[in-house]
Design a protein around this motif. Structure first.
Motif, PDB file in Angstrom:
ATOM      1  N   ILE A  74       0.673  -1.365   0.180  1.00 49.72           N
ATOM      2  CA  ILE A  74      -0.074   0.084   0.273  1.00 49.72           C
ATOM      3  C   ILE A  74       1.428   0.970   0.359  1.00 49.72           C
ATOM      4  CG2 ILE A  74      -1.415   0.693   0.809  1.00 49.72           C
ATOM      5  CD1 ILE A  74      -1.915  -1.450   2.663  1.00 49.72           C
ATOM      6  N   LYS A  75       0.676   2.084  -1.163  1.00 50.51           N
ATOM      7  CA  LYS A  75       1.200   2.828  -1.210  1.00 50.51           C
ATOM      8  C   LYS A  75       0.795   4.484  -0.534  1.00 50.51           C
ATOM      9  CE  LYS A  75       3.807   1.419  -5.365  1.00 50.51           C
ATOM     10  NZ  LYS A  75       4.078   1.525  -6.859  1.00 50.51           N
ATOM     11  N   PHE A  76       0.175   4.690   1.490  1.00 48.07           N
ATOM     12  CA  PHE A  76      -0.109   5.675   1.494  1.00 48.07           C
ATOM     13  C   PHE A  76       0.869   7.333   1.048  1.00 48.07           C
ATOM     14  CE2 PHE A  76      -1.563   2.131   4.512  1.00 48.07           C
ATOM     15  CZ  PHE A  76      -2.932   2.597   4.309  1.00 48.07           C
ATOM     16  N   GLU A  77       1.819   6.985   0.830  1.00 48.75           N
ATOM     17  CA  GLU A  77       2.559   8.289   0.832  1.00 48.75           C
ATOM     18  C   GLU A  77       1.751   9.037  -0.996  1.00 48.75           C
ATOM     19  OE1 GLU A  77       5.255   5.424  -0.615  1.00 48.75           O
ATOM     20  OE2 GLU A  77       3.769   5.126   0.891  1.00 48.75           O
ATOM     21  N   ASP A  78       1.160   8.281  -0.955  1.00 49.47           N
ATOM     22  CA  ASP A  78       1.047   9.185  -2.580  1.00 49.47           C
ATOM     23  C   ASP A  78      -0.494   9.129  -3.119  1.00 49.47           C
ATOM     24  OD1 ASP A  78       3.885   8.213  -3.978  1.00 49.47           O
ATOM     25  OD2 ASP A  78       2.788   6.474  -5.047  1.00 49.47           O
ATOM     26  N   PRO A  79      -0.336  10.228  -3.880  1.00 48.60           N
ATOM     27  CA  PRO A  79      -2.127  10.663  -3.664  1.00 48.60           C
ATOM     28  C   PRO A  79      -2.947   9.523  -3.507  1.00 48.60           C
ATOM     29  CG  PRO A  79      -0.381  11.616  -5.182  1.00 48.60           C
ATOM     30  CD  PRO A  79       0.185  11.092  -5.311  1.00 48.60           C
TER      31      PRO A  79
ATOM     32  N   ILE B 186      -6.409  -0.353   8.329  1.00 46.96           N
ATOM     33  CA  ILE B 186      -7.229  -0.469   8.523  1.00 46.96           C
ATOM     34  C   ILE B 186      -7.366   0.909   8.574  1.00 46.96           C
ATOM     35  CG2 ILE B 186      -9.475  -0.946   9.020  1.00 46.96           C
ATOM     36  CD1 ILE B 186      -8.287  -4.130   9.428  1.00 46.96           C
ATOM     37  N   LEU B 187      -6.959   1.907   9.586  1.00 42.10           N
ATOM     38  CA  LEU B 187      -7.452   2.781  10.105  1.00 42.10           C
ATOM     39  C   LEU B 187      -6.854   4.015   9.224  1.00 42.10           C
ATOM     40  CD1 LEU B 187      -7.674   2.169  14.716  1.00 42.10           C
ATOM     41  CD2 LEU B 187      -9.124   2.186  12.851  1.00 42.10           C
ATOM     42  N   LYS B 188      -5.725   3.759   8.871  1.00 40.43           N
ATOM     43  CA  LYS B 188      -5.228   4.972   8.178  1.00 40.43           C
ATOM     44  C   LYS B 188      -5.800   4.914   6.902  1.00 40.43           C
ATOM     45  CE  LYS B 188       0.094   5.788   6.474  1.00 40.43           C
ATOM     46  NZ  LYS B 188       1.073   5.544   6.698  1.00 40.43           N
TER      47      LYS B 188
ATOM     48  N   LYS C 233     -11.771   6.815  -3.142  1.00 39.84           N
ATOM     49  CA  LYS C 233     -10.214   7.019  -2.834  1.00 39.84           C
ATOM     50  C   LYS C 233      -9.799   6.196  -1.999  1.00 39.84           C
ATOM     51  CE  LYS C 233     -11.043  11.843  -3.137  1.00 39.84           C
ATOM     52  NZ  LYS C 233     -11.055  13.767  -3.338  1.00 39.84           N
ATOM     53  N   VAL C 234      -9.044   5.427  -3.084  1.00 35.82           N
ATOM     54  CA  VAL C 234      -7.887   5.129  -2.617  1.00 35.82           C
ATOM     55  C   VAL C 234      -6.695   4.689  -2.436  1.00 35.82           C
ATOM     56  CG1 VAL C 234      -9.430   3.057  -2.395  1.00 35.82           C
ATOM     57  CG2 VAL C 234      -7.983   3.435  -4.553  1.00 35.82           C
ATOM     58  N   PRO C 235      -5.392   4.160  -1.387  1.00 35.29           N
ATOM     59  CA  PRO C 235      -4.127   4.921  -1.921  1.00 35.29           C
ATOM     60  C   PRO C 235      -3.556   3.916  -3.212  1.00 35.29           C
ATOM     61  CG  PRO C 235      -4.680   3.399  -0.176  1.00 35.29           C
ATOM     62  CD  PRO C 235      -5.867   3.979  -0.589  1.00 35.29           C
ATOM     63  N   PRO C 236      -2.581   4.043  -4.204  1.00 29.28           N
ATOM     64  CA  PRO C 236      -1.948   2.865  -4.962  1.00 29.28           C
ATOM     65  C   PRO C 236      -1.842   1.654  -3.778  1.00 29.28           C
ATOM     66  CG  PRO C 236      -1.375   5.523  -5.527  1.00 29.28           C
ATOM     67  CD  PRO C 236      -1.940   5.537  -4.108  1.00 29.28           C
ATOM     68  N   PHE C 237      -2.121   0.577  -4.366  1.00 31.02           N
ATOM     69  CA  PHE C 237      -2.227  -0.934  -3.897  1.00 31.02           C
ATOM     70  C   PHE C 237      -1.520  -2.016  -4.700  1.00 31.02           C
ATOM     71  CE2 PHE C 237      -6.264  -0.866  -4.695  1.00 31.02           C
ATOM     72  CZ  PHE C 237      -6.554  -2.456  -4.895  1.00 31.02           C
ATOM     73  N   TRP C 238      -1.011  -2.192  -4.908  1.00 32.25           N
ATOM     74  CA  TRP C 238      -0.885  -4.006  -5.569  1.00 32.25           C
ATOM     75  C   TRP C 238      -0.620  -5.245  -4.201  1.00 32.25           C
ATOM     76  CZ3 TRP C 238      -1.396  -3.094 -10.361  1.00 32.25           C
ATOM     77  CH2 TRP C 238      -0.334  -2.142 -11.175  1.00 32.25           C
TER      78      TRP C 238
END
Length: 433
Positions: free
Chosen positions: A113-118, A269-271, A289-294
């Motif tokens: 999960i790439k929380f740092e990306d838009p 989950i909370l983040k 809206k979701v963070p980029p993920f793989w």
């Protein structure tokens, strides 16, 4: 901010060797998008190749969404076996393998999960990430509840009458008691030992959060309701209010290894919702809206097969046993009756009967495992006594037209071109599209 989802040609169930022609699309991708930035080519999610003045986009066995052109063009890749009639039920696959508590130890490399990306705007039904995190969390929490919640020391603040315990909170005592003519009362801060520690409060807080999320989506809650009903009574006497910031430095005991995984998942989950339960309301919308993920579908398939093998062979299945020079077959079957080297391949090529270089590479790979002295020793083969032994090798692959999940006879489908090589199709769980 412009967010255009570019998914019309990237359902990832194609078999074109040249990839998809994207010459007409204004995209520059200087380097491949890699899963967790691993350098091995097996971990390339998306990459572009220029040939003959054209640009072709290639994908591998990862599903999810990411930016191809930051804040403008994103890619969405669906599970490889999906079609217009049915979709791979990857949640049921995860549920199935996590019924075995030891499988939970191997799930950390399942997704990124790439929380740092838009964040990226996608259709709510394409949010593969949130349900996966929730299913993972619930299965680990079930293991914790079955073993029993851990006790720990935690801070308690009380207004005690006619006694003092721990540290006296002078300012609060004066303000709340002395000035209000309650001279016998004293506010104290002290340690207690019990179940209401920060770890359990975080887990209950997340469990209640998950319950509210699932209430919005009955198709998910049906699958998870049994686990929630199983877990809730264990948390009945535990508070669900907690400052999440105080839980980030929690140190877990080695004897409670599931706690570290559950706490990690709780934070993810909370983040995902910005630590704000009010953000759940936006999940009702068609677009979220979701963070980029793989998600690594080949790893999920591998773990799913591990669960099926453990259902049948229990502790006779060895997962990723390391041979000489770090060689690791997916599974070794080490029972008295059966000694088999097993590898999974998340591909359609075996179903289609492609006896080409790709399959031959797999044959060579398993042949190398079958000659590894360390692996042979684990299988109980005395190489000093018998240098000519040939071991059974099995390749397991997905096939939605297969009649069963795991055949009774592991050697039912022989690869005729090679001695003691076998292949086995496995039907994956699906849901109607």
């Amino acid at each position: 901010m412009s967010k255009i989802l570019f998914d019309k040609i990237f359902s990832e169930h194609h078999n074109y060797p040249t990839g998809e022609d994207i010459s007409a699309v204004d995209i520059i991708l200087p380097k491949p998008i890699r899963f967790k930035n691993f350098l091995d080519n097996e971990y390339k999610c998306v990459w572009i190749v220029e040939e003959g003045g054209k640009r072709f986009l290639h994908t591998k066995y990862f599903i999810g969404t990411d930016w191809l052109k930051r804040n403008e063009i994103a890619i969405y890749i669906a599970p490889k076996l999906d079609d217009d009639k049915q979709q791979t039920n990857y949640l049921e696959m995860l549920f199935s393998c996590l019924r075995h508590s030891e499988v939970a130890d191997f799930t950390k490399e399942l997704y990124e999960i790439k929380f740092e990306d838009p964040p990226i705007e996608i259709e709510q039904k394409k949010d593969l990430l949130t349900p996966l995190l929730i299913v993972h969390f619930l299965q680990v929490l079930k293991i914790i509840v079955r073993k029993g919640l851990k006790k720990s020391y935690y801070k308690v603040e009380n207004n005690l009458n006619s006694r003092i315990k721990g540290k006296v909170l002078v300012s609060k005592t004066i303000k709340k008691n002395i000035l209000k003519n309650k001279p016998l009362n004293t506010f104290c801060n002290y340690d207690e030992f019990g179940l209401n520690g920060a770890e359990n409060r975080l887990l209950k807080n997340t469990l209640m959060f998950v319950q509210k999320y699932l209430a919005l989506f009955p198709n998910y809650s049906t699958m998870a309701s049994r686990i929630i009903n199983y877990c809730l009574p264990a948390f009945q006497q535990i508070d669900d209010t907690i400052d999440v910031r105080t839980t980030k430095e929690i140190k877990t005991n080695v004897f409670f290894k599931e706690y570290s995984e559950a706490i990690r998942l709780a934070h993810l989950i909370l983040k995902r919702f910005g630590y704000n339960i009010k953000n759940l309301e936006t999940e009702k919308a068609e677009v979220v809206k979701v963070p980029p993920f793989w998600i690594d579908m080949s790893k999920l398939f591998e773990l799913y097969v591990l669960g099926l093998l453990k259902d049948k062979y229990h502790n006779d299945v060895e997962y990723h046993f390391k041979g000489i020079h770090g060689q690791e077959p997916d599974f070794l079957l080490v029972s008295e009756k059966d000694k088999v080297i097993i590898d999974t391949k998340y591909t359609k090529k075996y179903k289609l009967g492609f006896y080409n270089e790709y399959l031959v590479d797999n044959i060579r790979q398993l042949s190398g495992y079958a000659r590894d002295i360390k692996i042979l020793s684990r299988l109980g083969v005395d190489t000093n006594e018998n240098q000519n032994i040939v071991l059974d090798c099995l390749i397991i692959y997905p096939d939605q037209d297969a009649s069963e999940t795991l055949a009774e006879d592991l050697r039912a489908d022989k690869v005729n071109e090679f001695i003691r090589f076998y292949k086995m199709p496995i039907k994956l769980p699906t849901i109607n599209a």
